[in-house]
Motif scaffolding. Structure first.
Motif, PDB file in Angstrom:
ATOM      1  N   ASP A 187       0.803  -1.109   0.111  1.00 39.91           N
ATOM      2  CA  ASP A 187      -0.092  -0.023  -0.130  1.00 39.91           C
ATOM      3  C   ASP A 187       0.870   1.232   0.081  1.00 39.91           C
ATOM      4  OD1 ASP A 187      -2.224  -1.579  -0.106  1.00 39.91           O
ATOM      5  OD2 ASP A 187      -2.572  -1.301   2.243  1.00 39.91           O
ATOM      6  N   LEU A 188       2.027   1.204   0.750  1.00 40.60           N
ATOM      7  CA  LEU A 188       2.682   2.384   0.897  1.00 40.60           C
ATOM      8  C   LEU A 188       3.463   2.698  -0.333  1.00 40.60           C
ATOM      9  CD1 LEU A 188       3.759   2.078   4.836  1.00 40.60           C
ATOM     10  CD2 LEU A 188       2.031   3.843   3.595  1.00 40.60           C
ATOM     11  N   PHE A 189       4.335   1.693  -0.820  1.00 38.73           N
ATOM     12  CA  PHE A 189       5.115   1.605  -1.948  1.00 38.73           C
ATOM     13  C   PHE A 189       4.006   2.188  -3.187  1.00 38.73           C
ATOM     14  CE2 PHE A 189       8.461  -0.678   0.203  1.00 38.73           C
ATOM     15  CZ  PHE A 189       9.512   0.318  -0.178  1.00 38.73           C
ATOM     16  N   ASN A 190       2.996   1.530  -3.269  1.00 40.57           N
ATOM     17  CA  ASN A 190       2.113   1.873  -4.283  1.00 40.57           C
ATOM     18  C   ASN A 190       1.679   3.059  -4.446  1.00 40.57           C
ATOM     19  OD1 ASN A 190       0.605   0.667  -6.599  1.00 40.57           O
ATOM     20  ND2 ASN A 190      -1.306   1.391  -5.354  1.00 40.57           N
ATOM     21  N   ASN A 191       1.453   3.985  -3.215  1.00 37.89           N
ATOM     22  CA  ASN A 191       1.038   5.142  -3.371  1.00 37.89           C
ATOM     23  C   ASN A 191       2.294   6.245  -3.829  1.00 37.89           C
ATOM     24  OD1 ASN A 191      -1.309   4.968  -2.005  1.00 37.89           O
ATOM     25  ND2 ASN A 191      -0.521   5.263   0.194  1.00 37.89           N
ATOM     26  N   LEU A 192       3.545   5.730  -3.929  1.00 35.27           N
ATOM     27  CA  LEU A 192       4.563   6.440  -4.574  1.00 35.27           C
ATOM     28  C   LEU A 192       4.909   5.792  -5.992  1.00 35.27           C
ATOM     29  CD1 LEU A 192       6.921   6.698  -1.408  1.00 35.27           C
ATOM     30  CD2 LEU A 192       5.114   8.280  -2.398  1.00 35.27           C
ATOM     31  N   GLY A 193       4.192   4.882  -6.353  1.00 32.97           N
ATOM     32  CA  GLY A 193       4.365   4.330  -7.581  1.00 32.97           C
ATOM     33  C   GLY A 193       5.652   3.224  -7.602  1.00 32.97           C
ATOM     34  N   GLN A 194       6.010   2.728  -6.782  1.00 31.85           N
ATOM     35  CA  GLN A 194       7.140   1.758  -6.523  1.00 31.85           C
ATOM     36  C   GLN A 194       6.812   0.562  -6.629  1.00 31.85           C
ATOM     37  OE1 GLN A 194      10.712   2.467  -7.121  1.00 31.85           O
ATOM     38  NE2 GLN A 194      10.385   0.049  -6.865  1.00 31.85           N
ATOM     39  N   PRO A 195       6.868  -0.245  -7.635  1.00 32.71           N
ATOM     40  CA  PRO A 195       6.703  -1.648  -7.546  1.00 32.71           C
ATOM     41  C   PRO A 195       7.472  -2.493  -6.579  1.00 32.71           C
ATOM     42  CG  PRO A 195       7.598  -1.351  -9.587  1.00 32.71           C
ATOM     43  CD  PRO A 195       7.410   0.204  -8.998  1.00 32.71           C
ATOM     44  N   ILE A 196       6.763  -3.547  -6.085  1.00 33.95           N
ATOM     45  CA  ILE A 196       7.735  -4.266  -5.113  1.00 33.95           C
ATOM     46  C   ILE A 196       7.434  -5.860  -5.331  1.00 33.95           C
ATOM     47  CG2 ILE A 196       7.639  -2.726  -3.094  1.00 33.95           C
ATOM     48  CD1 ILE A 196       5.572  -4.463  -1.959  1.00 33.95           C
ATOM     49  N   ALA A 197       8.209  -6.835  -4.786  1.00 30.02           N
ATOM     50  CA  ALA A 197       7.935  -8.161  -5.000  1.00 30.02           C
ATOM     51  C   ALA A 197       8.250  -8.757  -3.576  1.00 30.02           C
ATOM     52  CB  ALA A 197       9.091  -8.833  -6.035  1.00 30.02           C
ATOM     53  N   GLN A 198       7.571  -9.704  -3.354  1.00 33.81           N
ATOM     54  CA  GLN A 198       7.875 -10.540  -2.047  1.00 33.81           C
ATOM     55  C   GLN A 198       8.921 -11.954  -2.500  1.00 33.81           C
ATOM     56  OE1 GLN A 198       5.403 -12.138   1.707  1.00 33.81           O
ATOM     57  NE2 GLN A 198       4.729 -12.795  -0.233  1.00 33.81           N
ATOM     58  N   ILE A 199       9.841 -11.776  -1.640  1.00 35.49           N
ATOM     59  CA  ILE A 199      10.902 -13.045  -1.646  1.00 35.49           C
ATOM     60  C   ILE A 199      10.930 -13.783  -0.368  1.00 35.49           C
ATOM     61  CG2 ILE A 199      12.873 -13.996  -2.260  1.00 35.49           C
ATOM     62  CD1 ILE A 199      13.161 -11.867  -4.452  1.00 35.49           C
ATOM     63  N   LEU A 200      10.457 -14.934  -0.298  1.00 36.81           N
ATOM     64  CA  LEU A 200      10.575 -15.722   1.091  1.00 36.81           C
ATOM     65  C   LEU A 200      11.868 -16.679   0.805  1.00 36.81           C
ATOM     66  CD1 LEU A 200       7.070 -16.109   2.168  1.00 36.81           C
ATOM     67  CD2 LEU A 200       8.701 -14.437   2.829  1.00 36.81           C
ATOM     68  N   LEU A 201      12.785 -16.850   1.664  1.00 40.02           N
ATOM     69  CA  LEU A 201      13.840 -17.641   1.557  1.00 40.02           C
ATOM     70  C   LEU A 201      13.972 -18.321   2.714  1.00 40.02           C
ATOM     71  CD1 LEU A 201      16.463 -15.238   0.263  1.00 40.02           C
ATOM     72  CD2 LEU A 201      15.430 -17.054  -1.334  1.00 40.02           C
ATOM     73  N   THR A 202      14.550 -19.806   2.479  1.00 42.05           N
ATOM     74  CA  THR A 202      15.168 -20.634   3.570  1.00 42.05           C
ATOM     75  C   THR A 202      16.455 -20.870   3.250  1.00 42.05           C
ATOM     76  OG1 THR A 202      14.609 -22.704   2.392  1.00 42.05           O
ATOM     77  CG2 THR A 202      12.876 -21.961   3.633  1.00 42.05           C
ATOM     78  N   ARG A 203      17.215 -21.306   4.412  1.00 44.13           N
ATOM     79  CA  ARG A 203      18.452 -21.612   4.260  1.00 44.13           C
ATOM     80  C   ARG A 203      18.963 -22.554   3.298  1.00 44.13           C
ATOM     81  NH1 ARG A 203      23.267 -19.728   7.413  1.00 44.13           N
ATOM     82  NH2 ARG A 203      24.925 -20.111   5.794  1.00 44.13           N
ATOM     83  N   ARG A 204      18.179 -23.630   3.234  1.00 39.72           N
ATOM     84  CA  ARG A 204      18.242 -24.526   1.958  1.00 39.72           C
ATOM     85  C   ARG A 204      18.262 -24.095   0.484  1.00 39.72           C
ATOM     86  NH1 ARG A 204      18.062 -30.139   2.770  1.00 39.72           N
ATOM     87  NH2 ARG A 204      16.944 -29.760   4.471  1.00 39.72           N
ATOM     88  N   ASP A 205      17.624 -23.022   0.135  1.00 41.05           N
ATOM     89  CA  ASP A 205      17.470 -22.232  -0.934  1.00 41.05           C
ATOM     90  C   ASP A 205      19.019 -21.755  -1.372  1.00 41.05           C
ATOM     91  OD1 ASP A 205      14.818 -22.662  -1.278  1.00 41.05           O
ATOM     92  OD2 ASP A 205      14.330 -20.652  -0.150  1.00 41.05           O
ATOM     93  N   LEU A 206      19.912 -21.505  -0.457  1.00 42.16           N
ATOM     94  CA  LEU A 206      21.217 -20.919  -0.559  1.00 42.16           C
ATOM     95  C   LEU A 206      22.278 -22.203  -0.629  1.00 42.16           C
ATOM     96  CD1 LEU A 206      21.154 -17.572   0.969  1.00 42.16           C
ATOM     97  CD2 LEU A 206      20.404 -18.144  -1.305  1.00 42.16           C
TER      98      LEU A 206
END
Length: 369
Positions: A88-107
């Motif tokens: 909501d806050l980033f969208n008000n400023l026109g900035q797109p975001i993405a959610q990334i959820l990581l586990t230690r196994r991913d690295l």
């Protein structure tokens, strides 16, 4: 040249300590600062804590749970709320975001590590700000990052960032906790040579809602600076300080970056893998690895610890008990018990089958400076 910055903000900065509710004014200031940085041409990644704290507030819980299953369930509740607020806050400023959820196994898995790197790079090229958190809902206790300070340092290494900002509830690093020791002195700059001899009296207790203390930030600074990332510890209640620091102002505590290796595989070994055991080396082996660029042979091993399998990572320890490196082993713990201290030519007679001549090949070996 475009600079990449990683910002980690902790639960103590995101939430109000009495209730665990979101500190919306701080988050709004952070969002505005990061959006301005994007508009100036920086590539920005945000590592955000707070899912468990927000989940507790959403469910009217007064204490952070200690049971991992309950904690994972509460994180699932809080993560949705947290990313909604950011969006909501980033969208008000026109900035797109993405959610990334990581586990230690991913690295830990090389292919996943490379895929994660490619995903981050694609998002940054699109002008998106990735918002990263540990995937608490599926992470197992033994393979957790443990704290988002460590996660942010690993992400900074993964994307070869230029800066890592650790936003916390104090303005900088002190010689001791200033809330407990009034005479504690501030530390403004730590160069790569000073880090090994840094004398700081720290505890591992953060706020009641977070998981990290100053000791986790020092570990993160060490990981990041060794990967060539300039790291700064500063107060999370004033996110606008990030821009001032990038402009050259001396705010917070700055850890100078060390020269980074250009070998992506070795960065993965050093920072992505979790050591499953330890191999202790004699003086000759330490010198061969440290000064001659050799592979590790069985003859130089004096002791081993940990129930590791072949192709897993282990720490390498010298005769004084200091960790000097990390590598991927060609033999399991049980096999090394039989061949440690022996000549490579004798391995076939001891094990009864052909094995690798080296215990750790130099291409799978990282020696710490």
């Amino acid at each position: 040249m475009t600079q990449t910055i990683v910002i980690k903000i902790g639960t103590s900065s995101l939430t109000r300590p009495q209730t665990g509710n979101l500190a919306l004014s701080t988050i709004a200031s952070l969002v505005e600062t990061l959006t301005n940085l994007r508009q100036k041409g920086y590539q920005v990644i945000l590592v955000s804590s707070g899912a468990v704290g927000v989940g507790c507030a959403r469910l009217n819980l007064t204490q952070r749970p200690k049971n991992i299953n309950l904690k994972q369930a509460i994180a699932a509740v809080g993560q949705g709320r947290l990313i909604r607020v950011y969006d909501d806050l980033f969208n008000n400023l026109g900035q797109p975001i993405a959610q990334i959820l990581l586990t230690r196994r991913d690295l830990m898995e090389r292919s996943c590590y490379v895929n994660a790197s490619n995903t981050f790079n694609a998002l940054l090229e699109l002008g998106v700000i990735p918002i990263v958190n540990e995937n608490d809902t599926v992470a197992t206790e033994e393979l957790k990052f443990g704290d988002n300070d460590t996660l942010s340092a690993l992400v900074a290494s993964l994307v070869e960032a230029d800066w890592l900002f650790l936003l916390t509830d104090v303005d900088k690093l002190y010689s001791a906790d200033p809330r407990v020791v009034p005479s504690a002195t501030p530390i403004d700059l730590v160069d790569s040579e000073e880090f090994a001899n840094l004398q700081v009296d720290v505890t591992n207790s953060g706020s009641g809602w977070g998981t990290g203390g100053m000791i986790t930030k020092l570990r993160a600074a060490k990981i990041a600076s060794s990967a060539g990332v300039t790291t700064v510890i500063t107060n999370g209640k004033n996110p606008e300080n990030i821009s001032k620091i990038l402009s050259g102002e001396a705010i917070g505590t700055k850890f100078e970056a060390q020269p980074k290796t250009e070998n992506a595989r070795k960065r993965w070994i050093a920072n992505g893998l979790v050591a499953m055991g330890k191999i202790y080396l004699d003086d000759g082996a330490v010198k061969a690895l440290s000064t001659q660029g050799k592979s590790l042979l069985a003859a130089g091993i004096t002791k081993i610890e940990g129930e590791f399998s072949n192709s897993e990572a282990v720490d390498l320890v010298d005769f004084q008990g200091q960790e000097i490196g990390k590598g991927i082993v060609n033999y399991s713990y049980d096999e090394l018990l039989k061949i440690k201290g022996q000549k490579s030519s004798d391995i076939i007679n001891i094990l009864g089958y052909y094995g690798a001549e080296t215990v750790i090949h130099r291409d799978n070996l990282v020696i710490f400076d």
